[in-house]
Design an enzyme around this catalytic site. Sequence first.
Site, short mmCIF file in Angstrom:
data_model
loop_
_atom_site.label_atom_id
_atom_site.label_comp_id
_atom_site.label_asym_id
_atom_site.label_seq_id
_atom_site.Cartn_x
_atom_site.Cartn_y
_atom_site.Cartn_z
N SER A 20 0.85 -1.19 0.00
CA SER A 20 0.00 0.00 0.00
C SER A 20 0.88 1.23 0.00
O SER A 20 2.06 1.18 0.34
CB SER A 20 -0.93 -0.01 1.22
OG SER A 20 -0.44 0.88 2.20
N LYS A 21 0.26 2.34 -0.39
CA LYS A 21 0.99 3.60 -0.49
C LYS A 21 1.70 3.95 0.81
O LYS A 21 2.69 4.66 0.81
CB LYS A 21 0.02 4.73 -0.85
CG LYS A 21 -0.35 4.70 -2.31
CD LYS A 21 -0.85 6.06 -2.79
CE LYS A 21 -0.77 6.11 -4.29
NZ LYS A 21 -1.88 6.25 -5.07
N ARG A 22 1.16 3.46 1.92
CA ARG A 22 1.73 3.83 3.21
C ARG A 22 2.91 2.94 3.61
O ARG A 22 3.66 3.28 4.50
CB ARG A 22 0.64 3.75 4.30
CG ARG A 22 -0.37 4.88 4.21
CD ARG A 22 -1.50 4.68 5.20
NE ARG A 22 -2.16 3.40 5.00
CZ ARG A 22 -3.09 3.19 4.07
NH1 ARG A 22 -3.47 4.17 3.28
NH2 ARG A 22 -3.65 2.00 3.92
#
Length: 520
Positions: A283-285
Site C-alpha cells: 500500500s501507499k503507506r
Amino acid sequence: MTDPAAPAVPAPTTAGDLSDVLGDLAPEQVRVRFPPSPTGTLHVGNVRSALFNWAFARHFGGTLVLRIEDTDAARNTEEGYASVIDSLRWLGITWDEGPEVGGPHAPYKQSERLEIYADVAARLKEAGKAYECFCTTDEVDARRDAARAENRASGYDGHCRDLDQDQRAAYRAEGRVPVLRFRMPDRPVVFTDLVRGEISFLAEHVPDFVLVRGNGHPLYTLVNPVDDALMEITHVLRGEDLLSSTPRQIALHEALAELGLGPGAPRFGHLPIVMGEGNKRLSKRDAGAGLGEYVERGFLPEGLLNYLALLGWGIAEDRDVFTMDEMVEVFDIRRVNPNPARFDLKKCEAINAAHLRALDVADLTERLVPMLQASGVLGAEVTPEQRALLTEAAPLVHERIGTLGEAGDMLGFLFVDDDAFVLDPTDAAKLLDDQGITVVKASHDALAALGEWATPAIEEALRTALVEDLGLKPRHAFGPVRVAVTGKRISPPLFESLELLGRERSLRRLAAAQDHPGQA
Ligand code: GLU
Ligand code: ZN
C-alpha cells in the site's frame, strides 16, 4: 555491469517462435503505453509497469507511449504531472510519444482530449453499441441487492437496454439525466493473457457499464480503451489489479473497431500483484512504496529498476544483479511469473548497493555531487578544489555506502569550514573523556612534528604515539582521534581521512577537541 564472474545472460528469445506475442506484427510495430494518473508521486507498482512496458518496447525496437490520465480533475494536479515527468527522467525510462516529446496521436494528456471522447461516445450511441440509462444509483443498487438476495447475477440488469423513444422522453420529462452505458455482448469474453494464459469471463459476470456520466464527464472505462485504440496500442502490460476491467475493455475495443476506430483489442499481459507487509498488497503507506523515498535516499535508478524487474521477472535462476541493457536484450513477457511478488526493501537495498559498488570512481563522484548539494554538504557552486577533493574521497566511502545519500554523513567533515565544524554530541561525550583528551593531545603533538603529510606516515606516527608510547589497544586508540577530526565515531578510514583533510585543518581540529568538556 561488467562482473566477469556473473553467469552468461540467456540467449535472446526473439530467435524463437513469437507468434503468440506478436501475431502478424513485425517487432518494430509493437506499441505499448504507460498511462499514469498524475495524482501524486509514482508508486513502485506503477514504476514496475513502466519498466516492463519500456523493456518490452526496447526489446522489439517498438514504441512506448506516455499518456497522462488526468480526466479526474479533482485528484490531478500540475504538480502531479511534473512529478511523473521528473520521475521517469530520473529513472531513465524514455518514451517515444507523449507529453514533452509529441507524436502523431497528440495530445497525450487526456484532459486535452475531451472532444475526442465526446465524439466517440456519440458514435457508440448512434451505432447502438451504447445506450442511455436513466436509472438512479439508488434504483440500480436496490435491484442489485434484490438480485443478490435471490442468488441471481447481480450487476446492472439491463433495465434501459431497449427503451424506445417515448420511454426515454418520459424519463427526461421526469427530470432524469441519463448516463451512457455500454452494451456488453451476450457471450463470454475469452482472451489469452501473455502472463496468465487463457482467461474467460462469463457474460453474466460482466454487466453493461457506464462510459459517460450524466453531466457528460467521460469515465476511465471509456477514455482508457478509446485512447489505446486511437493510439494503436498493440500490447497492454499492467498490474493484475486491472484484470477485472479487461473484458469490458476488450468488448469496447471490438465495438470501436466495427466503427472503424482502432485495430481491435490489443494483447494483454497482467503483471503479478506486489505484496507488502503481512500478506497484503503493497500500500501507499508501506515503507518503500513511493518513488520519492528512493530519489531522496540516493538510490541509483538502475539499482531500483533492477530490483523492480525482479517483481515478477528474472534474468536467470542464479543471478539477481543485471543492467537495464541486459534486461532489454532478453526480456520476454511470457516468462513473467503470475504469482504474487513480495516486495522486500532489504533486498532492494542490497541490489542497489551492488550497482553502487560497480560504478567507477569518476561516475560515482559525478553522482555524489547533486546528493551532496541536496544535503547541504556542497553549495550550488562546486569549486574545482572541492571536486578534486571529492574525487579523492569517493573511493574511501565507495565500499561503505548502500545509497549515495549515506555519503553526505561520511564526507561532510571534509567540506565543512572549521568554524562550522561541530562534533556529534553523543559520540563526543562517549569518546572525549579524560583518556580521550589525552589521546587527542598526544596525536596532535605527534602529527605536528610529522614531516611528510601522507597516509603511511600519519599511520606510523599515530601508532607509535598511541599504541606504543601510551600502550593503548588500537581499538581504544583511534576513536577519540576520529571524533576530533571527523566529528563522528563512524567515518571513512582514519589515516586517509587525515591526509585528505590536510595538515592544518587536522591539527586545528585536534587542538580544538582538547577543549571539549567531555563526559565529566
Ligand atoms: N491510469 C490507470 C492507472 O494508473 C491506467 C491503468 C492501465 O494501465 O490501463 O491505474
Ligand atoms: Zn438504466
